[in-house]
Each structure stands twice: as structure tokens, then as C-alpha cells.
Design an enzyme around this catalytic site. Structure first.
Site, PDB file in Angstrom:
ATOM      1  N   GLU A   1     -36.816 144.918  23.565  1.00 38.47           N
ATOM      2  CA  GLU A   1     -36.681 145.821  22.542  1.00 38.47           C
ATOM      3  C   GLU A   1     -37.862 145.624  21.518  1.00 38.47           C
ATOM      4  O   GLU A   1     -37.343 145.217  20.337  1.00 38.47           O
ATOM      5  CB  GLU A   1     -35.188 145.999  22.113  1.00 38.47           C
ATOM      6  CG  GLU A   1     -34.248 146.495  22.946  1.00 38.47           C
ATOM      7  CD  GLU A   1     -32.854 146.658  22.389  1.00 38.47           C
ATOM      8  OE1 GLU A   1     -32.815 146.506  20.917  1.00 38.47           O
ATOM      9  OE2 GLU A   1     -32.007 146.752  23.053  1.00 38.47           O
TER      10      GLU A   1
ATOM     11  N   GLU B   1     -25.162 142.933  23.571  1.00 38.72           N
ATOM     12  CA  GLU B   1     -24.648 142.360  22.396  1.00 38.72           C
ATOM     13  C   GLU B   1     -23.320 142.093  22.339  1.00 38.72           C
ATOM     14  O   GLU B   1     -22.454 142.500  21.277  1.00 38.72           O
ATOM     15  CB  GLU B   1     -24.922 143.244  21.026  1.00 38.72           C
ATOM     16  CG  GLU B   1     -26.719 143.725  21.129  1.00 38.72           C
ATOM     17  CD  GLU B   1     -26.932 144.608  19.999  1.00 38.72           C
ATOM     18  OE1 GLU B   1     -26.275 145.012  19.329  1.00 38.72           O
ATOM     19  OE2 GLU B   1     -28.142 145.131  20.350  1.00 38.72           O
TER      20      GLU B   1
HETATM   21  O1  G3I Z   1     -28.461 162.247  16.984  1.00 35.91           O
HETATM   22  C1  G3I Z   1     -28.008 162.227  15.565  1.00 35.91           C
HETATM   23  C2  G3I Z   1     -28.119 163.697  15.144  1.00 35.91           C
HETATM   24  O2  G3I Z   1     -27.371 164.669  15.614  1.00 35.91           O
HETATM   25  C3  G3I Z   1     -27.567 163.392  13.652  1.00 35.91           C
HETATM   26  O3  G3I Z   1     -27.866 164.661  12.931  1.00 35.91           O
HETATM   27  C4  G3I Z   1     -28.172 162.104  12.840  1.00 35.91           C
HETATM   28  C5  G3I Z   1     -27.979 161.927  11.326  1.00 35.91           C
HETATM   29  O4  G3I Z   1     -26.809 161.159  11.439  1.00 35.91           O
HETATM   30  O5  G3I Z   1     -27.774 161.029  13.575  1.00 35.91           O
HETATM   31  C6  G3I Z   1     -28.364 161.043  15.042  1.00 35.91           C
HETATM   32  O6  G3I Z   1     -27.751 159.838  15.909  1.00 35.91           O
HETATM   33  C7  G3I Z   1     -28.637 158.972  15.265  1.00 35.91           C
HETATM   34  C8  G3I Z   1     -29.275 158.291  16.670  1.00 35.91           C
HETATM   35  O7  G3I Z   1     -29.903 157.036  16.338  1.00 35.91           O
HETATM   36  C9  G3I Z   1     -30.454 159.249  17.230  1.00 35.91           C
HETATM   37  O8  G3I Z   1     -31.464 159.206  16.052  1.00 35.91           O
HETATM   38  C10 G3I Z   1     -27.620 157.847  14.802  1.00 35.91           C
HETATM   39  O9  G3I Z   1     -27.029 158.176  13.635  1.00 35.91           O
HETATM   40  C11 G3I Z   1     -28.218 156.277  14.516  1.00 35.91           C
HETATM   41  O10 G3I Z   1     -27.310 155.406  14.291  1.00 35.91           O
HETATM   42  C12 G3I Z   1     -28.935 155.959  15.984  1.00 35.91           C
HETATM   43  O11 G3I Z   1     -29.665 154.670  15.627  1.00 35.91           O
HETATM   44  C13 G3I Z   1     -29.891 153.774  16.840  1.00 35.91           C
HETATM   45  C14 G3I Z   1     -28.989 152.709  16.701  1.00 35.91           C
HETATM   46  O12 G3I Z   1     -29.578 151.790  17.817  1.00 35.91           O
HETATM   47  C15 G3I Z   1     -27.680 152.830  16.941  1.00 35.91           C
HETATM   48  O13 G3I Z   1     -27.554 153.353  17.978  1.00 35.91           O
HETATM   49  C16 G3I Z   1     -31.429 153.786  16.948  1.00 35.91           C
HETATM   50  O14 G3I Z   1     -32.086 155.048  17.141  1.00 35.91           O
HETATM   51  C17 G3I Z   1     -31.790 152.801  17.758  1.00 35.91           C
HETATM   52  O15 G3I Z   1     -33.292 152.449  17.997  1.00 35.91           O
HETATM   53  C18 G3I Z   1     -31.000 151.695  18.030  1.00 35.91           C
HETATM   54  O16 G3I Z   1     -31.248 150.633  19.023  1.00 35.91           O
HETATM   55  C19 G3I Z   1     -30.418 149.645  19.407  1.00 35.91           C
HETATM   56  C20 G3I Z   1     -30.328 149.357  20.542  1.00 35.91           C
HETATM   57  O17 G3I Z   1     -29.631 150.448  21.249  1.00 35.91           O
HETATM   58  C21 G3I Z   1     -29.418 147.979  21.046  1.00 35.91           C
HETATM   59  N1  G3I Z   1     -30.189 146.779  20.343  1.00 35.91           N
HETATM   60  C22 G3I Z   1     -30.576 147.017  18.845  1.00 35.91           C
HETATM   61  C23 G3I Z   1     -31.260 148.338  18.544  1.00 35.91           C
HETATM   62  C24 G3I Z   1     -31.842 148.486  17.069  1.00 35.91           C
HETATM   63  O18 G3I Z   1     -30.326 148.618  16.374  1.00 35.91           O
END
Ligand code: G3I
Length: 380
Positions: A265, A160
């Protein structure tokens, strides 16, 4: 005597129930079609895995994933925020478990992702000097890609890096290193992991303006004599609005660059949202009207979802000579990031398996796409 008579009758009834139930087959049932088997001569079928699934703590996923998929991408546990939380400190536990999981189940791993502006560790975001930032950038790629060299099939090297109009996203990487950071990332990754496929990955890069920017970026890497093997079109689309023409044109144009094309994805949004894309920084204000299907997906939407997935796989099969992988962004609806974005706490239904890990009508339409393709080939 009764026992002898009893057993065949029970078997007959259970087989009859299974046969009549059609899509009600249990996800673990051995007679349920397997996506990886159905498409074994066409392209790999992957899924994103969360930590619980990698550690096989999710019993239904532990059965379904090896049955259905031959590739996997870590949804979060290889992102810099998780794997490189402090300067010079790396946390490889879960990433190592992902590699072991792949070996155990004969599933190839796509690493996600070496360079991404989101989910960066706080220390990296706070680096002031360009030299220190370049040291972080170089150490991160060399250490992470180097550790898994020979063990991982591929990397999303850069994720991205573009805006919707095809210009470079004003990320910390662009600001600190200029737009050559993309080429440098691929150069470092190729040196650190010489036998791993290297991809550029983005969303909406099937849209003409962003596709043009993506092609220019890829050509820049190629012009520098640096290896880039493929492009990922993430495929975060909306029910009833899947841009099939743009997708087909993109398959042709990316393939013409000599690149492998992947859908990395894939999911299809069924809830109201007033913008396309997948920029995790975008949010919408919560409102009951934005979460209309808490008690289940209306059949009309379920059928449109199935139709959209079938049309996508018809197109993927038409261009199977250019496409090497289709990855779903999650195993089942309950896991999907779309339950929490761009509005937290919604009930979404974007994937092929429901919250009980049961196949949805969309699953059977994807299988049907292959049957239709095979019949066309036979001239039926
Ligand atoms: O692991 C922590 C946990 O310890 C904490 O208690 C919790 C509460 O805030 O957060 C957890 O981390 C979260 C993580 O997912 C694991 O669940 C993050 O906040 C959350 O922002 C993260 O979201 C991910 C997002 O990317 C941002 O990285 C989504 O699961 C994931 O599906 C999404 O995937 C992205 C790809 O990597 C790139 N392309 C877009 C796609 C969708 O956004």
C-alpha cells in the site's frame, strides 16, 4: 505541395516539444516508460483501484493503469462492509467486475481483505454470541474466498491484527475468538481457495516491536501446519523519514521465515502529521497549517519525495529475490486516501502520478533506480 511540406514540419515540432518537455509527457503517451515493463524481471507493480476505475469510468486511469501496472488491489469493494452487508447477503457485483477487469487487461488481482476489524458490516459488529460470530467468520471466508477460487491471484487474508508494540489488537475477532482467529482464517482460506496465495498484511510492521509481533504471529500459523505464503508491509511512510534500515531488516527477517515479501500500500505522506501509521480510526483536528500546499507542492518537497522513492526502489531492487510485488495505494494524487485522512479535505501528493495523471519527478527517479541497478550489474 504545402500539405506534403506541412506534415513533416508539424511532426518534427511535436517530437521536439515532447523531447524537451521531459516529464511533461502525457500519461497516455506510448513513449512514456512503463513501470510494469521496466521492473518485469524484478517484481510485480500494482495499484489500488476504486470503483470508478474498476468500471473504467475514469478515462485517464483507464489508459494509465493497463500501461503501468500488472497487479491490482480493490481499495474498498471487497471489504466485508461492501461485499457482505447483511447476514447471508452478499454483493459481488463490483468484485466480479474487478475479476473481469483483471482478465481484460492481463492484471492479476490481490483480494483485500477477508478479515479486518475496520469496515465490518454493522450486523457483524453487533453479534453477541461467540457461536454466531464464528458462523459469520466461517461463512464469510468460505463464501467470498470460495467464489473467487481459481480467479484471484492472492488474498490479504488478515489485515492489521497487531498493535504497535506487537501485541494482538483488541478487535472483535480477538475478543470473540481468541488469538487463534488468525490461524483459523488462513486454514479456512487455504481450504476454500487452494491455489491462491495467502498473505498477512499490516502497516508499521517494518518497525522492530511490531515486526517481532508479526513474526511471532506468522510462526504461530506455520506451527499449526497452516499455509501462509507472504507478508505485506503496507508502506504508508512520510517524506524525508522513510525508515530504510528498518525496511531492509524486515525484508531479511520476513524472508528468513520462507515468506514472500510485498510492499502492498505504498504512498509517502508530504503533509504535516504528528504520528506514523495508517490506523483509519485516528483523526487530527483540521487546521490551515495542516494543509499548506493547496496551490501546489513546493519543488523542495517534490524533490525530496522523488529522492525517497528512488531510495526505496534502490532497496527493493537490492532484495528483488525476496520481494514479489510493490503496490502503490492509488493511481494518482487526486485519488489518495491521504487527501481525507487523518484530516478531511486536504491536498496531498503521495504518489507517482499527479492530479492530471502526469508522471511526477518521483516517477522518473523510480525508473532511474532501475537504470542505475542495471548499470551496477554491468559493472559501470
Ligand atoms: O462508499 C461510501 C459512499 O457511499 C459514502 O457516500 C461515502 C461518504 O461517507 O463513504 C464511502 O465509503 C468510504 C470508502 O473509503 C469509499 O470511498 C468510507 O467512508 C471511507 O472510510 C473509506 O476509506 C478507505 C479506508 O481504507 C477505510 O476503509 C480508504 O478509501 C482506503 O484507501 C483505506 O485503505 C486502507 C486499507 O484498506 C488497509 N490499510 C490502510 C489503508 C488506509 O487506511
Amino acid at each position: 505541395m504545402i500539405r506534403k511540406t506541412f506534415v513533416p514540419v508539424v511532426c518534427a515540432i511535436s517530437l521536439l516539444v515532447a523531447a524537451c518537455s521531459g516529464s511533461q509527457k502525457n500519461s497516455a503517451s506510448p513513449d512514456m516508460p512503463s513501470l510494469k515493463t521496466v521492473f518485469k524481471d524484478d517484481f510485480a507493480i500494482g495499484t489500488a483501484l476504486n470503483a470508478e476505475q474498476i468500471e473504467e469510468k475514469d478515462p485517464k486511469a483507464a489508459v494509465l493503469v493497463p500501461q503501468q501496472f500488472n497487479m491490482a488491489t480493490p481499495e474498498n469493494i471487497m471489504k466485508a462492509e461492501v461485499i457482505h452487508p447483511q447476514w447471508g447477503t452478499y454483493n459481488f457485483d463490483l468484485a466480479d467486475k474487478m475479476i473481469e477487469y483483471g482478465k481484460k487487461h492481463n492484471i492479476k488481482i490481490n483480494g483485500h481483505t477477508l478479515i479486518w476489524h475496520s469496515q465490518l458490516p454493522a450486523f457483524a459488529r453487533q453479534i453477541q454470541s461467540v457461536d454466531s460470530f464464528k458462523t459469520f467468520f466461517t461463512d464469510h471466508i468460505n463464501t467470498v474466498a470460495g467464489r473467487y477460487s481459481g480467479k484471484i491471484f492472492s488474498w490479504d487474508v488478515v489485515n492489521e491484527a497487531l498493535n504497535e508494540d506487537g501485541t494482538m489488537r483488541k478487535s472483535v475477532f480477538l475478543n470473540k475468538m481468541g488469538d487463534n482467529f488468525v490461524t483459523e482464517a488462513f486454514r479456512l482460506a487455504a481450504a476454500a481457495s487452494p491455489n491462491t496465495e495467502l498473505y498477512y498484511n499490516d502497516y508499521n510492521n517494518e518497525q522492530p516491536a511490531k515486526r517481532a509481533g508479526c513474526i511471532a504471529l506468522i510462526k504461530k500459523v506455520q506451527a499449526a501446519g497452516v499455509r501462509i505464503d507472504g507478508v505485506g508491509i503496507q508502506g504508508h511512510w512520510h517524506v524525508g523519514k522513510v525508515p530504510l534500515k528498518d525496511i531492509e531488516e524486515s525484508i531479511l527477517q520476513y524472508s528468513a521465515l520462507g515468506l514472500k515479501v510485498m510492499f502492498t500500500e505504498l504512498d509517502i505522506e508530504v503533509l504535516p502529521r504528528n504520528f506514523q501509521g495508517a490506523d483509519v480510526n485516528q483523526r487530527m483536528k483540521s487546521d490551515p497549517s495542516l494543509n499548506p500546499y493547496v496551490n501546489g507542492l513546493p519543488d523542495s518537497v517534490q524533490q525530496q519525495l522523488a529522492k525517497d522513492y528512488q531510495a526505496l526502489f534502490n532497496l527493493f531492487l537490492k532484495h528483488k529475490d525476496k520481494i514479489t510485488r510493490v503496490t502503490f495505494w492509488g493511481v494518482n494524487d487526486g485519488q489518495s486516501w491521504l487527501n481525507g485522512w487523518p484530516v478531511r479535505g486536504r491536498t496531498n501528493y503521495p504518489l507517482l502520478f499527479d492530479r492530471q495523471f502526469m508522471p511526477k519527478p518521483a516517477f522518473y527517479k523510480v525508473i532511474e533506480a532501475k537504470k542505475d541497478f542495471a548499470n551496477t550489474k554491468k559493472g559501470f
